[in-house]
Enzyme design. Structure first.
Site, short mmCIF file in Angstrom:
data_model
loop_
_atom_site.label_atom_id
_atom_site.label_comp_id
_atom_site.label_asym_id
_atom_site.label_seq_id
_atom_site.Cartn_x
_atom_site.Cartn_y
_atom_site.Cartn_z
N GLN A 3 -82.00 70.99 19.93
CA GLN A 3 -83.45 71.13 19.79
C GLN A 3 -83.81 72.10 18.66
OE1 GLN A 3 -85.16 69.45 22.71
NE2 GLN A 3 -86.80 69.27 21.23
N LYS A 35 -83.61 70.04 15.43
CA LYS A 35 -84.62 68.97 15.47
C LYS A 35 -86.01 69.54 15.24
CE LYS A 35 -84.75 66.88 19.46
NZ LYS A 35 -84.75 65.86 20.53
N LYS A 83 -84.40 74.46 26.11
CA LYS A 83 -84.34 73.31 27.01
C LYS A 83 -84.20 73.81 28.43
CE LYS A 83 -84.25 68.79 26.46
NZ LYS A 83 -84.73 68.00 25.31
N GLY A 137 -91.52 67.32 28.83
CA GLY A 137 -90.71 66.41 29.62
C GLY A 137 -89.40 66.05 28.95
N ASP A 138 -88.54 65.40 29.69
CA ASP A 138 -87.30 64.80 29.22
C ASP A 138 -86.92 63.80 30.32
OD1 ASP A 138 -85.16 65.41 26.91
OD2 ASP A 138 -84.01 65.00 28.71
N ASN A 186 -89.51 56.03 28.97
CA ASN A 186 -90.55 56.28 27.99
C ASN A 186 -90.13 56.03 26.54
OD1 ASN A 186 -91.61 58.94 26.35
ND2 ASN A 186 -93.19 57.85 27.48
N SER A 195 -95.61 66.97 20.42
CA SER A 195 -95.87 68.09 21.34
C SER A 195 -96.48 69.26 20.56
CB SER A 195 -94.56 68.56 21.98
OG SER A 195 -94.26 67.82 23.13
N1 GLU Z 1 -87.43 66.30 25.47
C1 GLU Z 1 -87.92 65.89 24.19
C2 GLU Z 1 -86.86 66.08 23.14
O1 GLU Z 1 -85.71 65.87 23.42
C3 GLU Z 1 -89.28 66.49 23.86
C4 GLU Z 1 -89.36 67.96 23.87
C5 GLU Z 1 -90.81 68.48 23.69
O2 GLU Z 1 -91.73 67.70 23.52
O3 GLU Z 1 -90.93 69.71 23.73
O4 GLU Z 1 -87.11 66.37 22.00
#
Ligand code: GLU
Length: 474
Positions: A140, A143, A155, A194-195, A270, A406
């Protein structure tokens, strides 16, 4: 009377996989200055195989960067990046519908906040343990950097299994989870979303509990909220849409497009649903998707309205889709990557596309693989695809549209604003095009043109590393 243990038992889906099952046994050689860093990560984080895999995958790209920038090694940037700023593990007690007390384990790993508040989803799945949350949190960081938005990486999650649980049980679990988590999150501190296993319903219950405890309507504390409680348009669609927009950019760079292409998408949550939708909007046809029990092959093209009805409204399984759709075949335990396609989108979970799957895709003429899920392709799978000349988009780049949107939700919450669908979608497309360009340019600059893995890792890393240098040793 014998009571079931309230603790999660050693079920087949729990706990880490072996290195052999992960396909990490045939790794390429690391740069000699990075090998000791990796060895230290292995020693300090025993048994966390997915975390090891995610770290190694990034380090494999960084050889040319550390050679060009000795300042990163001097400030121990990589060692610091591999150690989370903070890790929280907590008990989540709740009562099921029969009155039995159950206990799960909750996690929040606040990995890196050099670029902004920690940001990343929460996963509810029986396979969750610290190694999964750390791999997700580590990915993350890069990303979120690539998304170009001011957000750090983190996370969270729990080994809670929502499958078969009533709405009331899910609500009680979410409330208990947030009762502890609330003291660690905040608009400027850490903003979960979410995830897997956590969607608008769960975010709503967690936001409700946060609001109650804090006595404050702080919309910016969570993203992925429903539209009526401060959510943003296109957040639901963003990860799947973004992945397909990224694919279209890759094809465009090769002088072609998605129009008339045949797609296969794993998963049916989703990410998968909205990848299928965007692919259809761009002239493609997705003919297969999956859940954890089996696959559906629908040569007429997946019927999106029916899929949404089954998955989003009824919270059902794909068997139910197949029963209602004449053109569909359901194959229990089927291998989705054996269904011939031009475009393959792994949108289910980590390590779902292995060496043999990659061989099948390449043999059947697949031209693009883009990761809608996080780390769905094993390292040896990635190597097979790249060696075969298949265009490969890593999740850090391809699925960044979700977290980017987000960040747009945070922006709208902070300004008490609400953008239209069209405006939000255009912004998402702009972000995905920028990520594509950055990955492609960085790969070329560091001597690996066309290598989106190297491009994504290097571009994401450099942005975070430079911010860490600027912030000093903290
Ligand atoms: N879980 C999602 C990801 O893997 C979204 C995380 C978010 O929106 O903070 O990027």
């Amino acid at each position: 009377m014998v009571h079931a243990s309230p603790f999660r038992g050693p079920s087949g889906s729990g706990g880490p996989l072996s290195a052999a099952a992960l396909g990490t046994g045939t790794s390429s050689v690391l740069d000699e200055t990075l090998e000791p860093v990796y060895q230290e990560v292995l020693a300090r984080n025993p048994g966390e195989l997915e975390f090891h895999q995610a770290v190694r995958e990034v380090l494999e790209s960084l050889g040319p960067v550390v050679a060009k920038h000795p300042e990163y090694a001097e400030a121990a940037i990589i060692e610091r990046l591999c150690e989370p700023e903070r890790q929280i593990i907590f008990r989540v007690p709740w009562t099921d519908d029969s009155g039995q007390v159950r206990i799960n384990r909750g996690f929040r790993v606040q990995f890196n906040s050099a670029l902004g508040p920690f940001k990343g989803g929460i996963r509810f799945h029986p396979s969750v343990y610290l190694g999964i949350i750390k791999f997700l949190g580590f990915e993350q960081i890069f990303k979120n950097a690539l998304s170009g938005m001011p957000i750090g990486g983190g996370k969270g999650g729990s080994d809670f299994n929502p499958r078969g649980r009533s709405n009331a049980e899910v609500m009680r679990f979410c409330q208990s989870f947030m009762t502890e988590l609330h003291r660690h999150v905040g608009e400027y501190t850490d903003v979960p979303a979410g995830d897997t296993g956590v969607g608008e319903r769960e975010i709503g219950y967690m936001f409700g509990q946060y609001k109650r405890i804090a006595n404050s309507y702080e919309s910016g504390v969570l993203t992925g909220k429903g539209l009526g409680i401060g959510g943003a348009r296109v957040r639901r669609e963003a990860t799947g849409y973004g992945t397909v927009i990224f694919v279209e950019e890759m094809l465009k760079a090769k002088g072609t497009s998605l129009d008339g292409r045949r797609g296969v998408v794993s998963g049916s949550g989703n990410v998968a649903i909205y990848a299928i939708e965007k692919a259809a909007q761009l002239g493609g046809t997705c003919v297969a998707c999956s859940d954890s029990d089996g696959i559906v092959v629908d040569e007429a093209g997946i019927d999106l309205e029916l899929l949404k009805q089954v998955k989003e409204v009824e919270r059902g399984r794909l068997t139910s889709y197949a029963e209602r759709r004449g053109s569909a075949r359901y194959i229990e335990d089927g291998r989705i990557w054996e269904v011939p396609c031009d475009v393959a989108l792994p949108c289910a979970t980590q390590n779902e596309l292995n060496h043999a799957d990659a061989m099948a895709l390449a043999r059947n003429g697949c031209v693009v693989v883009a990761e809608g899920a996080n780390m769905p392709t094993t390292p040896d799978g990635v190597r097979v695809l790249m060696d075969a000349g298949v265009l490969f988009a890593p999740g850090k780049a391809a699925n960044a549209g979700g977290v980017a949107t987000s960040a747009l939700e945070m922006q709208q919450n902070a300004s008490r604003d609400s953008w239209s669908f069209a405006q939000s979608e255009e912004k998402l497309a702009e972000i995905m095009r920028a990520i594509h360009e950055r990955c492609a340019d960085t790969a070329a600059e560091y001597g690996s043109p066309g290598n989106y893995v190297a491009g994504a890792n290097i571009a994401g890393f450099k942005q975070v590393a430079d911010a860490m240098l600027a912030l000093g040793v903290i």
